[in-house]
Design a protein around this motif. Structure first.
Motif, PDB file in Angstrom:
ATOM      1  N   LYS A  13       0.704  -1.256   0.064  1.00 52.45           N
ATOM      2  CA  LYS A  13       0.077  -0.155  -0.036  1.00 52.45           C
ATOM      3  C   LYS A  13       0.988   1.243   0.002  1.00 52.45           C
ATOM      4  CE  LYS A  13      -3.712   1.129   2.175  1.00 52.45           C
ATOM      5  NZ  LYS A  13      -4.758   1.473   3.110  1.00 52.45           N
ATOM      6  N   ARG A  14       0.280   2.181  -0.647  1.00 58.17           N
ATOM      7  CA  ARG A  14       1.076   3.359  -0.841  1.00 58.17           C
ATOM      8  C   ARG A  14       1.047   4.548   0.555  1.00 58.17           C
ATOM      9  NH1 ARG A  14      -1.719   7.668  -4.734  1.00 58.17           N
ATOM     10  NH2 ARG A  14      -3.056   7.228  -3.248  1.00 58.17           N
ATOM     11  N   ALA A  15       1.297   3.846   1.780  1.00 53.38           N
ATOM     12  CA  ALA A  15       0.887   4.473   2.858  1.00 53.38           C
ATOM     13  C   ALA A  15       2.087   5.234   3.244  1.00 53.38           C
ATOM     14  CB  ALA A  15       0.560   3.368   4.128  1.00 53.38           C
ATOM     15  N   PRO A  16       1.863   6.452   3.907  1.00 52.19           N
ATOM     16  CA  PRO A  16       2.988   7.437   4.289  1.00 52.19           C
ATOM     17  C   PRO A  16       3.978   6.652   5.443  1.00 52.19           C
ATOM     18  CG  PRO A  16       1.091   8.551   4.474  1.00 52.19           C
ATOM     19  CD  PRO A  16       0.779   7.262   4.191  1.00 52.19           C
ATOM     20  N   ILE A  17       5.257   6.938   5.485  1.00 51.47           N
ATOM     21  CA  ILE A  17       6.080   6.336   6.383  1.00 51.47           C
ATOM     22  C   ILE A  17       5.932   6.955   7.810  1.00 51.47           C
ATOM     23  CG2 ILE A  17       8.715   6.094   6.818  1.00 51.47           C
ATOM     24  CD1 ILE A  17       8.998   5.769   3.930  1.00 51.47           C
ATOM     25  N   PRO A  18       5.742   6.185   8.796  1.00 48.49           N
ATOM     26  CA  PRO A  18       5.520   6.910  10.110  1.00 48.49           C
ATOM     27  C   PRO A  18       6.607   7.664  10.640  1.00 48.49           C
ATOM     28  CG  PRO A  18       4.854   4.656  10.348  1.00 48.49           C
ATOM     29  CD  PRO A  18       5.442   4.683   8.810  1.00 48.49           C
TER      30      PRO A  18
END
Lengths: 123, 298
Positions: free
Chosen positions: B259-264
């Motif tokens: 998934k294109r989820a932002p890096i925490p």
């Protein structure tokens, strides 16, 4: 030897029957294909997970309920704009197995990036 | 540029720091930086997403843009101008809130020492109203300007929510390019990648190939863009495309995760993955030198 003469108008009628008949067969074939009804709205597809069989054609009938959305599955080369209130029909013949993501590629609001789903293609 | 040169370049670019880059597509030695009279440099910031909230991704979302402004102001030598390659604000469905964010963004960047600022919208700024609010604050979404013999062309691939440049702008671009010598140095500024970087994550422009086709006859073209929140370097033929870091949150490498989820946010390394770049432009050599900086004070 007896000469057989075919009048041109008979050939014409034969061709018309052939063309109409071919078209009719195609329509019948498409009518027999599985139809998967889907909806698209902010910010979800329903259903968002679809399972298909490799080589078996299906028709996706997608209705955009609230505004313009997109349907883009790059790996299966499926791409359509979904106009609000219209049914968009997309014929799909999966040529490979796997799990392939699709998403809305027309920016539709705060939450657009979560408007995703998957197509699973099995043998 | 052969594959070995390309790999070397990408390796250098991935390390950050200074990279010399030729508009001809050849890597040049980083030693011996010239200072000819017509050399100049500008700064690229991108994807500031003013208005974003999300403590897990950036607990200092209300302060990072100001830190980036301070970092640019702290450069020993100030740039000739500063460009922002889109997503100035974070998207909102509320038109009034969109204007509030654009106004606040404008106020914050007014603190930059350098007043020559060039902006373009990202899809967060412009896709929901075809650029209407953006234009109220910052004017046209595509335009040209010249600086010391270099032709700058900004391309809007976000005001159409489909992520297209569109026929009208393509005609404008074609007409603009007709007036430019094939040997001139051209810098293109845009938001989305003009090539299919990773369409699965919407990292593409629908008709970006048409833009690249128009640019191909020109020998010295370099494209700078944003959208993907990370440094990235790619060639289409002889044309290099450089993506810039964000100053709000980083995104994963294309296709590296499902998934294109932002890096925490990493509390052990605050502001990691955020930054801006300096672009040293050398018209005589037809090349650019890229220097990456962190978003915090230099």
């Amino acid at each position: 030897m007896k000469k057989i003469t075919i009048r041109p108008e008979i050939i014409g009628i034969f061709l018309i029957v052939l063309v109409v008949g071919t078209g009719y067969s195609k329509v019948c074939a498409e009518q027999q294909e599985q139809v998967i009804k889907m909806t698209a709205k902010k910010f979800e597809y329903s259903p968002k997970e679809i399972t298909l069989k490799k080589g078996v054609p299906v028709v996706l009938e997608i209705t955009a309920l609230d505004r313009l959305h997109g349907f883009f599955c790059p790996d299966l080369q499926i791409h359509a704009d979904l106009l609000q209130g219209k049914v968009t029909r997309i014929r799909v013949v999966p040529v490979k197995t796997g799990v392939f993501a699709f998403h809305c590629d027309i920016v539709c609001g705060d939450g657009h990036e979560d408007m995703v789903g998957t197509i699973t293609v099995k043998e | 540029m052969n594959e070995m040169d390309r790999r070397d370049f990408l390796k250098l670019a991935g390390m950050g720091g200074v990279v010399f880059f030729s508009g001809l597509g050849t890597l040049v030695d980083a030693i011996g930086k010239s200072a000819a009279a017509d050399d100049f440099f500008f700064v690229q910031l991108s994807d500031t997403h003013w208005g974003f909230e999300g403590a897990q991704l950036n607990p200092d979302a209300k302060g990072t843009l100001q830190k980036a402004v301070a970092a640019v102001n702290s450069l020993t030598n100030q740039p000739d101008f500063i460009v922002f390659t889109g997503d100035l604000t974070h998207t909102t469905d509320d038109p009034q809130e969109r204007r509030k964010r654009l106004r606040e963004f404008k106020d914050i960047i007014s603190q930059l020492k350098v007043k020559n600022i060039r902006l373009i919208p990202g899809e967060h700024d412009a896709s929901l109203d075809n650029g209407a609010a953006y234009k109220e604050f910052f004017g046209e979404t595509h335009y040209t300007f010249n600086h010391k013999g270099v032709h700058f062309i900004t391309i809007d691939n976000v005001s159409d929510p489909r992520g297209s440049v569109g026929e009208a702008q393509l005609v404008w671009l074609g007409d603009t390019l007709k007036k430019i010598d094939k040997n001139a140095q051209i810098v293109v500024l845009t938001h989305r990648p003009l090539f299919d970087l990773y369409p699965q994550w919407d990292w593409a422009t629908r008709d970006g190939d048409k833009v690249v086709t128009l640019l191909m006859p020109f020998k010295h073209v370099t494209v700078f863009y944003g959208h993907i929140h990370q440094e990235h370097n790619h060639f289409t033929g002889h044309i290099p495309h450089h993506a810039a870091k964000s100053s709000i949150y980083p995104l994963p490498a294309p296709g590296s995760v499902a998934k294109r989820a932002p890096i925490p946010w990493d509390p052990t390394a605050p502001y990691k993955g955020l930054g801006f770049r300096e672009i040293d432009t050398r018209p005589k050599q037809n090349d650019c030198v890229l220097t990456e900086y962190p978003v915090t004070k230099v």
